[in-house]
Write an enzyme that holds these catalytic residues in place. Structure first.
Site, PDB file in Angstrom:
ATOM      1  N   ARG A 234       0.857  -1.284   0.130  1.00 33.43           N
ATOM      2  CA  ARG A 234       0.088   0.009  -0.037  1.00 33.43           C
ATOM      3  C   ARG A 234       0.939   1.221  -0.058  1.00 33.43           C
ATOM      4  NH1 ARG A 234      -3.842  -2.661  -1.467  1.00 33.43           N
ATOM      5  NH2 ARG A 234      -5.719  -3.035   0.147  1.00 33.43           N
ATOM      6  N   GLU A 263      -3.787   7.474  -4.970  1.00 30.33           N
ATOM      7  CA  GLU A 263      -4.073   6.784  -6.209  1.00 30.33           C
ATOM      8  C   GLU A 263      -5.462   7.267  -6.822  1.00 30.33           C
ATOM      9  OE1 GLU A 263      -3.806   2.512  -5.556  1.00 30.33           O
ATOM     10  OE2 GLU A 263      -1.750   2.859  -4.873  1.00 30.33           O
ATOM     11  N   HIS A 281      -1.454   0.064  -9.717  1.00 27.43           N
ATOM     12  CA  HIS A 281      -1.865  -0.721  -8.713  1.00 27.43           C
ATOM     13  C   HIS A 281      -2.740  -1.935  -9.410  1.00 27.43           C
ATOM     14  CE1 HIS A 281      -3.452  -1.084  -4.501  1.00 27.43           C
ATOM     15  NE2 HIS A 281      -3.470  -2.282  -5.166  1.00 27.43           N
TER      16      HIS A 281
END
Lengths: 315, 315
Positions: A234, A263, A281
């Site tokens: 993360r 993000e 991601h």
């Protein structure tokens, strides 16, 4: 709509994933937790399970909108968006989708490491732009095999990464809350000592408040000028400002990142760097793995609604 | 110049590599085999060893220019540019630089596989161009772990690739002239049967006339629509026209290539494809490995001039 039992929440659900869920159970859909309060109260009273996908906070306030809610099934292994403590206090079970995505995430971690060290993004652009023919070879780069690697967090994914890198003859170090049984990998009680010992630091922590900023400025600087940060966990697990400072100043050699603090609107400082490989991601982003995740989420919904034991409970 | 013993041949030598050689022995330098005839005959008569780097043909005609030539030391494991038969007929030894580059080449093969399957070139561009924020996620892609892989040629490099991919839980198949001792990998006597059995075909053959076009049009088509060709050997080992046809028609899923028939002026058809990852023949291109290769080449020159056994002879 009175027999609706399932709320599907998350605009990032693909159509086939939504269809899989709503074919199995009467369902309603919202884009995110922020839209839950807008649902009719009779409808809300009929919801017993939530199928969640996303990174927007899902807290006590949203849970209290559903008096009959018994389970929140998270799509993904990381459930840091869900306030598990608040759920437990309300006797709401939380499930996630562990294991089925570990391979994919570990693959991407290794891919990021090779692509960064061997300058594969530059290499591809060099060929694709025909600069190879015009300007000759790209500069020599960095060997991956035999390098020293530090895995931050030796959970399911961390172990998969270490297993792969062992086959590259890498010297494996790791940090975690306690020493684990390993095939001779070196344990470090803290991340600074880990970073001092290795060239590649691969972050495989869980997300959430507990690991926020775990990879500190001090740890990043301890890596030194040959240091490379790989993060597939993360964005929150790293002091991102410190990482950017170190990358810009050349205090470390580079980074390979799949996750960021903000993000998808990532810090524009990342876009000016030429020593990074950036991924959107997509750690678990293969068709095979996303299908397995969707099936596991549905299996948890089904288990709950049938009164059977949950497949992959979190709390 | 009468005590000159070493001819350094190859414009792709880096300055530090040339310096390493010419510091060790009195040396002259030419860009390529085509420039050898232009050297003064007295000078040519003093040459006992050639340090060669490149892909331009080095044949009988060039060898005959040097009456005292006793060894051609090739920089690289692949010595297909050198006419070894002609060398042997003249009692000229040939050496190469095996082993020291196997790790790097195997690393790049795995990197190409992950980058192709997980669309990492597209992923990077998606983040770097800020399309992630504007347009959302990239399409789902392809799982690497657990896939079936066929290694064409299970020599030193092929074995290194297989060892790494075994740690990705891949099902390993291979083809070679004869069955080898392996940890349970599946042998196929021919490349078509191999291609039929797998999704990823990784070519790790030696170059040269013997393997020219070894991966035929039939083999490429046998891979089928989920097939991916990875080539880190030589461009000559594949029917490149057939590969391009299959990639353009979607008859196979993609390719990850470090080598091409016409380097660096590669077929422009490659540049229009979006299912390929292209690298500029940089398989052994890490600083660490190129240093080890240069040192091994010098060690062969030194062994010959001292009358000691060659370190890594070919013929």
């Amino acid at each position: 709509m009175s027999d609706t039992q399932l709320l599907i929440c998350g605009k990032s659900f693909k159509q086939d994933e939504r269809d899989r869920l709503s074919t199995a159970y009467p369902a309603v859909f919202v884009d995110g937790p922020g839209d839950m309060a807008g649902l009719d109260s009779t409808l809300r009273a009929s919801i017993r399970a939530v199928a969640y996908k996303g990174h927007a906070p899902f807290g006590a306030e949203q849970m209290d909108l559903f008096p009959q809610l018994g389970v929140i099934t998270n799509y993904g292994v990381g459930y840091d968006a869900i306030d598990v403590e608040a759920a437990s206090a309300r006797s709401i079970a939380v499930t996630n989708t562990p294991d089925v995505l570990s391979d994919d995430v570990a693959d991407l971690a290794v891919g990021l490491m090779i692509a960064q060290a061997r300058t594969m993004i530059r290499g591809h652009a060099h060929v694709a732009s025909q600069r190879w023919a015009k300007e000759g070879e790209i500069p020599l780069n960095r060997k991956v095999s035999g390098s020293s690697v530090g895995i931050v967090g030796l959970g399911r994914i961390g172990r998969e990464i270490a297993d792969r890198l062992a086959a590259f003859k890498c010297e494996i170090h790791y940090s975690s809350r306690s020493e684990k049984e390993t095939p001779g990998w070196t344990y470090h009680p803290d991340v600074v000592s880990l970073a001092q010992a290795v060239d590649f630091l691969v972050i495989a922590l869980v997300g959430g408040a507990e690991t926020k900023g775990h990879v500190t400025r001090e740890a990043i600087q301890a890596l030194g000028p040959r240091g490379v940060v790989i993060n597939i966990s993360r964005g929150t697990t790293v002091d991102e400002g410190a990482l950017l400072d170190a990358l810009e100043a050349g205090e470390i050699a580079g980074a390979g990142l799949d996750v960021y603090e903000n993000e998808p609107n990532i810090d524009p400082r990342f876009l000016k760097l030429d020593n990074v490989v950036l991924q959107p991601h997509q750690g678990s982003g293969s068709v095979e793995t996303r299908t397995a995740m969707a099936e596991l989420q549905l299996a948890n919904v089904a288990a709950f609604l049938k009164g059977e034991p949950l497949v992959t409970p979190v709390n």
